[in-house]
Design a protein around this motif. Structure first.
Motif, PDB file in Angstrom:
ATOM      1  N   ASP A  52       0.851  -1.186   0.000  1.00 51.74           N
ATOM      2  CA  ASP A  52       0.000   0.000   0.000  1.00 51.74           C
ATOM      3  C   ASP A  52       0.893   1.244   0.000  1.00 51.74           C
ATOM      4  O   ASP A  52       2.112   1.135   0.152  1.00 51.74           O
ATOM      5  N   TYR A  53       0.279   2.402  -0.160  1.00 48.97           N
ATOM      6  CA  TYR A  53       1.079   3.636  -0.274  1.00 48.97           C
ATOM      7  C   TYR A  53       1.775   4.016   1.029  1.00 48.97           C
ATOM      8  O   TYR A  53       2.820   4.645   1.002  1.00 48.97           O
ATOM      9  N   GLY A  54       1.225   3.624   2.157  1.00 48.66           N
ATOM     10  CA  GLY A  54       1.900   3.868   3.433  1.00 48.66           C
ATOM     11  C   GLY A  54       3.227   3.115   3.489  1.00 48.66           C
ATOM     12  O   GLY A  54       4.269   3.678   3.813  1.00 48.66           O
ATOM     13  N   GLU A  55       3.177   1.839   3.144  1.00 48.82           N
ATOM     14  CA  GLU A  55       4.376   0.999   3.129  1.00 48.82           C
ATOM     15  C   GLU A  55       5.343   1.471   2.038  1.00 48.82           C
ATOM     16  O   GLU A  55       6.557   1.537   2.257  1.00 48.82           O
ATOM     17  N   LEU A  56       4.816   1.807   0.873  1.00 44.79           N
ATOM     18  CA  LEU A  56       5.663   2.272  -0.227  1.00 44.79           C
ATOM     19  C   LEU A  56       6.353   3.584   0.142  1.00 44.79           C
ATOM     20  O   LEU A  56       7.567   3.745  -0.077  1.00 44.79           O
ATOM     21  N   SER A  57       5.616   4.502   0.737  1.00 48.39           N
ATOM     22  CA  SER A  57       6.195   5.783   1.155  1.00 48.39           C
ATOM     23  C   SER A  57       7.320   5.552   2.151  1.00 48.39           C
ATOM     24  O   SER A  57       8.412   6.122   2.014  1.00 48.39           O
ATOM     25  N   SER A 102      15.830  15.861   5.692  1.00 49.18           N
ATOM     26  CA  SER A 102      14.472  15.964   5.133  1.00 49.18           C
ATOM     27  C   SER A 102      13.830  14.594   4.953  1.00 49.18           C
ATOM     28  O   SER A 102      12.643  14.412   5.256  1.00 49.18           O
ATOM     29  N   PHE A 103      14.600  13.614   4.461  1.00 49.07           N
ATOM     30  CA  PHE A 103      14.059  12.261   4.326  1.00 49.07           C
ATOM     31  C   PHE A 103      13.688  11.700   5.701  1.00 49.07           C
ATOM     32  O   PHE A 103      12.626  11.104   5.874  1.00 49.07           O
ATOM     33  N   LYS A 104      14.557  11.903   6.696  1.00 48.50           N
ATOM     34  CA  LYS A 104      14.274  11.404   8.053  1.00 48.50           C
ATOM     35  C   LYS A 104      13.060  12.114   8.653  1.00 48.50           C
ATOM     36  O   LYS A 104      12.216  11.483   9.293  1.00 48.50           O
ATOM     37  N   SER A 105      12.973  13.404   8.444  1.00 47.88           N
ATOM     38  CA  SER A 105      11.839  14.174   8.958  1.00 47.88           C
ATOM     39  C   SER A 105      10.536  13.683   8.328  1.00 47.88           C
ATOM     40  O   SER A 105       9.524  13.513   9.018  1.00 47.88           O
ATOM     41  N   SER A 106      10.567  13.439   7.023  1.00 49.98           N
ATOM     42  CA  SER A 106       9.393  12.934   6.325  1.00 49.98           C
ATOM     43  C   SER A 106       8.978  11.577   6.897  1.00 49.98           C
ATOM     44  O   SER A 106       7.787  11.336   7.136  1.00 49.98           O
ATOM     45  N   LEU A 107       9.956  10.726   7.131  1.00 50.04           N
ATOM     46  CA  LEU A 107       9.673   9.416   7.737  1.00 50.04           C
ATOM     47  C   LEU A 107       8.984   9.575   9.090  1.00 50.04           C
ATOM     48  O   LEU A 107       8.012   8.870   9.380  1.00 50.04           O
ATOM     49  N   GLY A 108       9.470  10.515   9.891  1.00 47.54           N
ATOM     50  CA  GLY A 108       8.908  10.752  11.218  1.00 47.54           C
ATOM     51  C   GLY A 108       7.495  11.302  11.186  1.00 47.54           C
ATOM     52  O   GLY A 108       6.732  11.127  12.132  1.00 47.54           O
ATOM     53  N   GLU A 109       7.142  11.969  10.113  1.00 47.18           N
ATOM     54  CA  GLU A 109       5.814  12.595   9.999  1.00 47.18           C
ATOM     55  C   GLU A 109       4.777  11.718   9.301  1.00 47.18           C
ATOM     56  O   GLU A 109       3.594  12.044   9.305  1.00 47.18           O
ATOM     57  N   LEU A 110       5.219  10.623   8.697  1.00 49.76           N
ATOM     58  CA  LEU A 110       4.327   9.800   7.865  1.00 49.76           C
ATOM     59  C   LEU A 110       2.974   9.504   8.496  1.00 49.76           C
ATOM     60  O   LEU A 110       1.948   9.693   7.859  1.00 49.76           O
ATOM     61  N   GLU A 111       2.989   9.015   9.713  1.00 48.17           N
ATOM     62  CA  GLU A 111       1.728   8.585  10.333  1.00 48.17           C
ATOM     63  C   GLU A 111       1.002   9.710  11.049  1.00 48.17           C
ATOM     64  O   GLU A 111      -0.213   9.657  11.208  1.00 48.17           O
ATOM     65  N   VAL A 112       1.740  10.734  11.482  1.00 48.21           N
ATOM     66  CA  VAL A 112       1.104  11.811  12.255  1.00 48.21           C
ATOM     67  C   VAL A 112       0.596  12.940  11.372  1.00 48.21           C
ATOM     68  O   VAL A 112      -0.471  13.484  11.626  1.00 48.21           O
ATOM     69  N   ASN A 118       4.808  14.832   3.122  1.00 50.41           N
ATOM     70  CA  ASN A 118       4.833  15.092   1.680  1.00 50.41           C
ATOM     71  C   ASN A 118       5.727  16.291   1.363  1.00 50.41           C
ATOM     72  O   ASN A 118       6.564  16.248   0.454  1.00 50.41           O
ATOM     73  N   TYR A 119       5.592  17.343   2.142  1.00 52.43           N
ATOM     74  CA  TYR A 119       6.417  18.551   1.967  1.00 52.43           C
ATOM     75  C   TYR A 119       7.900  18.222   2.176  1.00 52.43           C
ATOM     76  O   TYR A 119       8.750  18.599   1.371  1.00 52.43           O
ATOM     77  N   ASP A 120       8.208  17.520   3.264  1.00 53.48           N
ATOM     78  CA  ASP A 120       9.600  17.181   3.563  1.00 53.48           C
ATOM     79  C   ASP A 120      10.208  16.283   2.484  1.00 53.48           C
ATOM     80  O   ASP A 120      11.391  16.415   2.161  1.00 53.48           O
ATOM     81  N   THR A 163       3.860   9.853  -1.013  1.00 52.17           N
ATOM     82  CA  THR A 163       3.240  10.434   0.181  1.00 52.17           C
ATOM     83  C   THR A 163       2.002  11.260  -0.180  1.00 52.17           C
ATOM     84  O   THR A 163       1.125  11.452   0.653  1.00 52.17           O
ATOM     85  N   ASP A 164       1.944  11.728  -1.409  1.00 50.02           N
ATOM     86  CA  ASP A 164       0.777  12.485  -1.873  1.00 50.02           C
ATOM     87  C   ASP A 164      -0.470  11.601  -1.934  1.00 50.02           C
ATOM     88  O   ASP A 164      -1.588  12.092  -1.927  1.00 50.02           O
ATOM     89  N   LYS A 165      -0.272  10.289  -2.012  1.00 48.75           N
ATOM     90  CA  LYS A 165      -1.403   9.339  -2.081  1.00 48.75           C
ATOM     91  C   LYS A 165      -1.926   8.944  -0.696  1.00 48.75           C
ATOM     92  O   LYS A 165      -2.919   8.238  -0.596  1.00 48.75           O
ATOM     93  N   LEU A 166      -1.231   9.380   0.347  1.00 52.71           N
ATOM     94  CA  LEU A 166      -1.655   9.014   1.707  1.00 52.71           C
ATOM     95  C   LEU A 166      -2.898   9.790   2.122  1.00 52.71           C
ATOM     96  O   LEU A 166      -3.030  10.966   1.764  1.00 52.71           O
TER      97      LEU A 166
END
Length: 169
Positions: A52-57, A102-112, A118-120, A163-166
């Motif tokens: 799914d897109y969550g796992e893919l992101s 930025s990649f790490k920050s995006s990872l940290g924000e995925l679920e919250v 998406n921005y990060d 992440t845009d698909k989340l």
């Protein structure tokens, strides 16, 4: 009647089999980068098997962190062999610190906060773009760094598209 039912079921099976995996769909959405995208993402089995897109992101962002660190380490090695290049130093330190961050920050924000994730993911592409400009301004031509920047830029684009698909929280 039986033939019609058989034909319909066969068509459904063919269509569902013909539609590719999630990462292949994402690569198609990347437009002209499709072929390079497929080659790049195929190298990570977690990305290929994402359901799914969550796992893919998540897997693309992890891949981005890994590739960002590898690229940064290569450039830090270049700094030692070519200490006069201010552009390589800028790329290896400030700019790629930003990429990995930025990649790490995006990872940290995925679920919250998927919108911030998406921005990060998109912002991670600023580092390689600025690095390319700095190298060009200094007239430093390094095909390996150019390839690293190109791949990181593509990973950033793909992470942004995924992440845009989340669903938004």
């Amino acid at each position: 009647m039986k033939f019609s039912l058989f034909f319909t079921l066969s068509s459904i099976l063919i269509v569902s089999h013909a539609s590719g995996s999630l990462y292949e769909e994402l690569c198609k959405a990347s437009g002209p980068d499709n072929t390079r995208c497929l080659e790049l993402l195929k190298s990570d089995p977690k990305i290929v098997s994402a359901k799914d897109y969550g796992e893919l992101s998540k897997t693309i962002l992890q891949f981005g962190v890994k590739k960002g660190i590898e690229g940064q380490n290569y450039m830090k090695g270049m700094m030692k062999s070519k200490p006069s290049s201010a552009a390589i130093k800028q790329c290896a330190t400030v700019l790629y610190d930003g990429v990995v961050g930025s990649f790490k920050s995006s990872l940290g924000e995925l679920e919250v906060d998927p919108m911030t994730a998406n921005y990060d993911a998109k912002v991670a592409g600023d580092g390689p773009t600025t690095c390319d400009r700095a190298l060009a301004a200094e007239k430093t031509n390094n095909p390996k760094i150019a390839a690293i920047n190109s791949n990181i830029l593509l990973i950033s684009k793909l992470a942004y598209l995924a992440t845009d698909k989340l669903p938004q929280a």
